[in-house]
Design a protein around this motif. Structure first.
Motif, mmCIF file in Angstrom:
data_model
loop_
_atom_site.group_PDB
_atom_site.id
_atom_site.type_symbol
_atom_site.label_atom_id
_atom_site.label_comp_id
_atom_site.label_asym_id
_atom_site.label_seq_id
_atom_site.Cartn_x
_atom_site.Cartn_y
_atom_site.Cartn_z
ATOM 1 N N ARG A 141 0.833 -1.203 0.000
ATOM 2 C CA ARG A 141 0.000 0.000 0.000
ATOM 3 C C ARG A 141 0.870 1.257 0.000
ATOM 4 O O ARG A 141 0.546 2.260 -0.603
ATOM 5 N N ARG A 142 2.002 1.162 0.717
ATOM 6 C CA ARG A 142 2.838 2.337 0.914
ATOM 7 C C ARG A 142 3.784 2.580 -0.276
ATOM 8 O O ARG A 142 3.874 3.676 -0.793
ATOM 9 N N PHE A 143 4.479 1.525 -0.722
ATOM 10 C CA PHE A 143 5.525 1.721 -1.735
ATOM 11 C C PHE A 143 5.045 1.481 -3.161
ATOM 12 O O PHE A 143 5.673 1.932 -4.099
ATOM 13 N N GLN A 144 4.007 0.688 -3.319
ATOM 14 C CA GLN A 144 3.542 0.332 -4.657
ATOM 15 C C GLN A 144 4.626 -0.360 -5.487
ATOM 16 O O GLN A 144 4.751 -0.111 -6.675
ATOM 17 N N VAL A 145 5.452 -1.171 -4.840
ATOM 18 C CA VAL A 145 6.399 -1.988 -5.617
ATOM 19 C C VAL A 145 5.790 -3.373 -5.685
ATOM 20 O O VAL A 145 6.075 -4.237 -4.875
ATOM 21 N N ARG A 146 4.912 -3.559 -6.663
ATOM 22 C CA ARG A 146 4.090 -4.764 -6.675
ATOM 23 C C ARG A 146 4.899 -6.033 -6.791
ATOM 24 O O ARG A 146 4.592 -7.035 -6.188
ATOM 25 N N ILE A 147 5.970 -5.949 -7.581
ATOM 26 C CA ILE A 147 6.685 -7.178 -7.883
ATOM 27 C C ILE A 147 7.398 -7.716 -6.648
ATOM 28 O O ILE A 147 7.793 -8.874 -6.601
ATOM 29 N N LEU A 148 7.517 -6.887 -5.607
ATOM 30 C CA LEU A 148 8.080 -7.341 -4.344
ATOM 31 C C LEU A 148 7.308 -8.565 -3.849
ATOM 32 O O LEU A 148 7.879 -9.479 -3.258
ATOM 33 N N GLY A 149 6.014 -8.581 -4.112
ATOM 34 C CA GLY A 149 5.173 -9.695 -3.680
ATOM 35 C C GLY A 149 5.629 -11.020 -4.255
ATOM 36 O O GLY A 149 5.522 -12.069 -3.612
ATOM 37 N N SER A 150 6.170 -10.988 -5.478
ATOM 38 C CA SER A 150 6.624 -12.216 -6.119
ATOM 39 C C SER A 150 7.829 -12.797 -5.394
ATOM 40 O O SER A 150 8.166 -13.947 -5.566
ATOM 41 N N PHE A 151 8.499 -11.950 -4.602
ATOM 42 C CA PHE A 151 9.652 -12.435 -3.866
ATOM 43 C C PHE A 151 9.290 -12.769 -2.422
ATOM 44 O O PHE A 151 9.804 -13.699 -1.841
ATOM 45 N N VAL A 152 8.387 -11.958 -1.855
ATOM 46 C CA VAL A 152 8.037 -12.130 -0.448
ATOM 47 C C VAL A 152 7.118 -13.334 -0.247
ATOM 48 O O VAL A 152 7.320 -14.128 0.665
ATOM 49 N N SER A 153 6.120 -13.485 -1.139
ATOM 50 C CA SER A 153 5.132 -14.539 -0.892
ATOM 51 C C SER A 153 5.742 -15.950 -0.928
ATOM 52 O O SER A 153 5.387 -16.782 -0.081
ATOM 53 N N PRO A 154 6.676 -16.262 -1.851
ATOM 54 C CA PRO A 154 7.273 -17.603 -1.781
ATOM 55 C C PRO A 154 8.016 -17.819 -0.455
ATOM 56 O O PRO A 154 7.964 -18.905 0.128
ATOM 57 N N LEU A 155 8.663 -16.739 0.022
ATOM 58 C CA LEU A 155 9.385 -16.836 1.286
ATOM 59 C C LEU A 155 8.420 -17.192 2.417
ATOM 60 O O LEU A 155 8.700 -18.060 3.243
ATOM 61 N N ALA A 156 7.269 -16.535 2.408
ATOM 62 C CA ALA A 156 6.273 -16.796 3.455
ATOM 63 C C ALA A 156 5.777 -18.236 3.366
ATOM 64 O O ALA A 156 5.615 -18.915 4.392
ATOM 65 N N VAL A 157 5.563 -18.708 2.132
ATOM 66 C CA VAL A 157 5.090 -20.094 1.969
ATOM 67 C C VAL A 157 6.131 -21.074 2.486
ATOM 68 O O VAL A 157 5.807 -22.030 3.196
ATOM 69 N N VAL A 158 7.398 -20.800 2.165
ATOM 70 C CA VAL A 158 8.470 -21.688 2.641
ATOM 71 C C VAL A 158 8.461 -21.741 4.166
ATOM 72 O O VAL A 158 8.505 -22.810 4.769
#
Lengths: 273, 438
Positions: free
Chosen positions: A85-102
């Motif tokens: 919401r704050r930074f609007q760097v959407r593609i960060l999600g592609s890196f963070v979400s796999p980490l969370a799943v792991v």
């Protein structure tokens, strides 16, 4: 009930991650929006599971490695949802979400031990200690992901290679800023968390510092981030060095967090015995 | 169906002298739309003029006569004799005109394919046409469609992200390093043509702080005026490195003017903020080793040329996809155009039903003077819904048949069944307000 919530959360994280991986290769706003919403959905369910567990136990339910890893995954997702919401760097999600799943999947493999519940966890210090440190870890996780993206993008620009990643990743300044803000907020949180930990240790074991391996590693981690923040503010360390340090810092976090829990013995081992 | 016509020329068909003339006229802002009322064979008119193209888009029931009139308007507008202008002009009709307009708006027809300005230019031209009331049902719809097609092409293909000129490639790179360029400071050293072009691109991208350093002060002053920049003495460029973010060099110097050592020393002073060097000079102005310094990025002319070549190939691929979108959207627009042919009949039908309803309602209400406001309302609503429900299926039927070749048959039958023919004269005025009804 908790187990149902946790399963829903795990499934949502997996679907969200798949969505974010699709987003990585298909730059469509809608894919991102759906993936973000699914992650939010999962985070709400996991939050409910944690709340239920804590209510049942009478203290914040982050006592063994299993719960701690799951909690880390939750904090990571929640910080990302806010950061997006704050930074609007959407593609960060592609890196963070796999980490969370792991983390979340790994939490199922970690030793989960039921041990006698004492009053040991019911101090306010513990709540401050755990919440502040986990929030800091979540932010450091974001900084870690931004750091990796920065290094990839910096390499592209320095070596003049313009493949897919060059077009797909955001600008260097943006990534550097994410790194900076995450550490700027994460570091004070970590400091507060450590102080609370020392205060608590002082109360329980009558000495704030016990040469516990976890304490030592935590201090090393704190030093890494302290150096990073200091150098950035004082001489303007930024870019590649800041990215490397953010990666080193989060690696230290993981060693403190997992390595010490699983491999070494110390005061904290009573929590995972 | 009212034919859609397009008459125009662009950078591919017209030589630079004529386009220069065009640019001159652009600046004078003589507006040909004001002449619209004098073209009796032209119904709707839209006029687009940029420095690389001029397009007249219009509808006319007499295509040949309309075209001749518009051509005359264009020659007068440009003040160029017709025999000179003629070979530069292209002319399209109906679907060809529609897809040409789509291609222009999607920037497939631009000099720098994918450049984003053209859509804004079309939008402002449309506002202009709206001001003069020269666009009606068809062109309104067509232009709105054009905006959405251009947007679709932009979001679904990466046509806009491939820089195919050196200066544009430099701007794109800067964007990948700095993100936002608005608050960045550019230093222009030397005054090569290419560097000026790049500087212009940076200005167009929102950079508003620029400094110019040149060995001859006169040239520097000239450039500074052009770019609203400050001038600094050539000997002070090393100090300027403390405050600028992007450096464009193109001097004729045989020796490098900036060395690895000199740049490295300045980095601490600027707190390691990123510094982007674009060296367009041959021989090069900046030591290649500068690129090894942390947070410093150096691109020379060959590097930029490399990007351009890479992007050209990429762009061909994206352009194919964009063409596909345009084809599909043209077909969709054509479907709408075809429904337009049955619209007069539909309107006449609705009009007739409404007239009958009103007169019958009036008669009935005259016989029932004691009714309250609520009852009157109820009867009004009742009659309206009867009429609407009765007409619903015939109208739907006509709209569906409008896509078929046999539609004229159904239009004729409908007109005869409902005896609509006698109202033909009144239709013209009704049609003018038809765009929101169909």
């Amino acid at each position: 009930m908790e187990i149902v919530f946790l399963t829903v959360a795990t499934l949502s994280y997996c679907i969200g991650t798949i969505g974010y991986l699709i987003y990585l290769f298909h730059d469509r706003e809608r894919v991102h929006r759906v993936a973000w919403a699914v992650l939010l959905f999962g985070a709400l369910f996991q939050g409910a599971a944690i709340a239920l567990g804590s209510w049942r136990e009478g203290h914040l339910n982050v006592t063994d490695s299993r719960q701690a890893l799951a909690f880390l995954a939750w904090v990571l997702v929640v910080t990302y949802l806010f950061a997006q919401r704050r930074f609007q760097v959407r593609i960060l999600g592609s890196f963070v979400s796999p980490l969370a799943v792991v983390f979340l999947l790994a939490s199922n493999l970690a030793p989960g031990v039921i041990f006698p519940v004492g009053t040991i966890f019911q101090s306010a210090w513990v709540i401050v200690h755990v919440t502040a440190l986990f929030l800091a870890n979540g932010l450091f996780g974001l900084a870690f992901c931004a750091g990796i993206m920065y290094l990839v993008q910096e390499r592209n620009i320095k070596r003049k290679r313009f493949g897919y990643w060059y077009t797909r990743l955001p600008s260097l300044e943006r990534l550097d800023q994410v790194n900076y803000i995450c550490i700027l907020i994460g570091f004070p949180l970590m400091t507060i968390g450590l102080i609370a930990g020392f205060a608590y240790a002082g109360a329980v074991w009558h000495s704030p510092w016990n040469w516990d391996p976890k304490e030592i590693f935590a201090l090393i981690t704190w030093c890494i981030y302290a150096v990073l923040l200091h150098e950035r503010l004082a001489v303007g360390w930024r870019g590649r060095r800041a990215a490397w340090l953010a990666i080193a810092g989060f690696s230290a976090v993981l060693i403190t967090f997992l390595g010490v829990n699983l491999l070494l013995k110390g005061h904290h081992t009573i929590f995972i015995r | 169906m009212c034919p859609i016509l397009l008459l125009g020329m662009n950078h591919k068909t017209a030589p630079v002298e004529i386009r220069e003339q065009l640019a001159l006229v652009c600046r004078d802002q003589a507006d040909p739309l004001a002449q619209h009322h004098r073209l009796q064979h032209v119904d709707e008119l839209f006029f687009l003029s940029t420095c690389n193209r001029v397009e007249f888009l219009f509808t006319s029931n007499h295509p040949e006569a309309g075209r001749a009139q518009v051509k005359e308007l264009l020659t007068r507008h440009l003040a160029i004799p017709e025999q000179v202008l003629d070979p530069c002009l292209y002319s399209y009709q109906d679907l060809a005109a529609v897809s040409h307009l789509f291609r222009v708006a999607a920037s497939l027809d631009s000099m720098v394919v994918g450049e984003p300005q053209i859509l804004g230019q079309i939008k402002s031209a449309y506002r202009q046409a709206g001001k003069h009331h020269t666009v009606g049902v068809i062109l309104n719809r067509l232009l709105h469609k054009t905006f959405s097609v251009a947007k679709r092409v932009r979001s679904e293909t990466r046509i806009g992200s491939c820089a195919v000129s050196i200066s544009y490639a430099a701007v794109e790179l800067a964007r990948k390093i700095f993100g936002e360029l608005r608050d960045k400071r550019v230093l222009l050293i030397g005054a090569g043509e290419m560097a000026e072009l790049a500087a212009e691109h940076f200005l167009a991208q929102g950079v508003n702080q620029m400094e110019v350093a040149n060995r001859t002060l006169e040239r520097a002053v000239g450039l500074a005026q052009r770019f609203r920049a400050e001038t600094i003495p050539f000997s002070h460029i090393l100090d300027a490195l403390q405050r600028v973010d992007i450096v464009l060099t193109s001097t004729g110097s045989l020796e490098p003017i900036l060395t690895h050592h000199e740049v490295k020393q300045r980095m601490r002073g600027r707190r390691n903020k990123p510094l982007f060097f674009i060296d367009i000079a041959v021989p090069r102005d900046i030591e290649a080793a500068v690129n090894r310094i942390d947070n410093v990025y150096l691109y020379d002319i060959d590097d930029l040329q490399g990007i351009v070549e890479l992007n050209k190939a990429e762009r061909c691929k994206e352009a194919e996809q964009a063409e596909h979108i345009i084809q599909a959207e043209t077909i969709k627009f054509n479907e709408w155009l075809r429904t337009l042919e049955v619209v007069p009949t539909i309107i006449a039908l609705k009009h007739k039903a409404e007239t009958i309803r009103r007169s019958e309602l009036q008669k009935t209400l005259a016989h029932l003077p004691n009714l309250g406001e609520r009852e009157r309302q109820a009867i009004e609503v009742l009659t309206q819904s009867i009429v609407n429900k009765m007409l619903h299926d015939p109208i739907l039927f006509l709209k569906k048949k409008s896509q078929r070749e046999t539609k004229q048959l159904f239009v004729d039958v409908t007109q005869q069944i409902f005896k609509l023919n006698e109202r033909d004269e009144a239709l013209g005025s009704l049609l003018d307000s038809a765009d929101h009804k169909c």
